[in-house]
Write an enzyme that holds these catalytic residues in place. Sequence first.
Site, PDB file in Angstrom:
ATOM      1  N   GLU A   1       4.212  -7.509  -3.053  1.00 22.61           N
ATOM      2  CA  GLU A   1       5.019  -7.130  -1.893  1.00 22.61           C
ATOM      3  C   GLU A   1       5.733  -8.363  -1.369  1.00 22.61           C
ATOM      4  O   GLU A   1       5.104  -9.408  -1.146  1.00 22.61           O
ATOM      5  CB  GLU A   1       4.149  -6.503  -0.802  1.00 22.61           C
TER       6      GLU A   1
ATOM      7  N   GLU B   1      -4.520   0.325  -7.663  1.00 21.52           N
ATOM      8  CA  GLU B   1      -3.180  -0.205  -7.374  1.00 21.52           C
ATOM      9  C   GLU B   1      -3.172  -1.710  -7.567  1.00 21.52           C
ATOM     10  O   GLU B   1      -4.152  -2.397  -7.276  1.00 21.52           O
ATOM     11  CB  GLU B   1      -2.790   0.154  -5.936  1.00 21.52           C
TER      12      GLU B   1
ATOM     13  N   ASP C   1      -0.460  -4.782  -6.564  1.00 21.41           N
ATOM     14  CA  ASP C   1       0.728  -4.942  -5.706  1.00 21.41           C
ATOM     15  C   ASP C   1       1.357  -6.321  -5.757  1.00 21.41           C
ATOM     16  O   ASP C   1       0.658  -7.343  -5.644  1.00 21.41           O
ATOM     17  CB  ASP C   1       0.358  -4.711  -4.234  1.00 21.41           C
TER      18      ASP C   1
END
Length: 305
Positions: free
Chosen positions: A119, A115, A117
């Site tokens: 955010e 993953e 990310d």
Amino acid sequence: METNRRIVTSCSSMAALFFFIAALMASSSIAATPTQSFEENFNIMWSENHFTTSEDGEIWNLSLDNDTGCGFQTKHMYRFGWFSMKLKLVGGDSAGVVTAYYMCSENGAGPERDEIDFEFLGNRTGEPYIIQTNVYKNGTGNREMRHSLWFDPTKDYHTYSILWNNHQLVFFVDKVPIRVYKNSDKVPNNDFFPNQKPMYLFSSIWNGDDWATRGGLEKTDWKKAPFVSSYKDFAVEGCRWKDPFPACVSTTTENWWDQSDAWHLSKTQKMDYAWVQRNLVVYDYCKDTERFPSLPWECSISPWA
């Protein structure tokens, strides 16, 4: 997501800001052609009734209320490339609200996922947004960095991009590299750099008030709902996955995002990155010796190489 630690940084001088803007304007552009429509590229993951578009279909809105959030994902998987989207984040009191823009090798949070990310952590009115980035390899994350921004991301659209090849991962905001995460061939069993699994690209909005704002001290004010984040101009130049193995991954250096210039920062990008490091870093797991008495191996790799 795991860390609740927050390191407060001081504001930069106006002179430094002017220098940064000048360097940014001088930076070489990284161009990618926006794709034509949401329907061509994405599927809604859940809560279709929380998803709307503008009349012309160019702007896509995700909303969060006390019942549920919403999310979408690409129809195709990719391994390596350039991925970019323009976002306008939730305005006003957004404490507890998380807008996520990320790549993942699975549809869910599986135990062996890779993953990458972005955010965006909401805050109380007047307090700045924080961007948290993270990298997972085979289900292991804990590689958080947090940055503040040099603009208000709720007032207009800004471009958030990921450059991913076998040499580095670079997180960009408006063409400015805010994080550089390097690979290394010196580790025989690489357990930190995601370079084997193809990934979908996702975006979602959801309630994270148990951790997102001041470590969970600030809760979502549902009287302010619905919370809406907006998207447009998705662009991708990457290797679309095709089982069992796509030719574009085995044939290296034929695409700009996997040529030598994309394996390291340019001179002007290094100037921008240095400014970010001095002024905008809120938290860096590679400097958190309380959390990691023995720092992870990847922290020894220079981002400047």
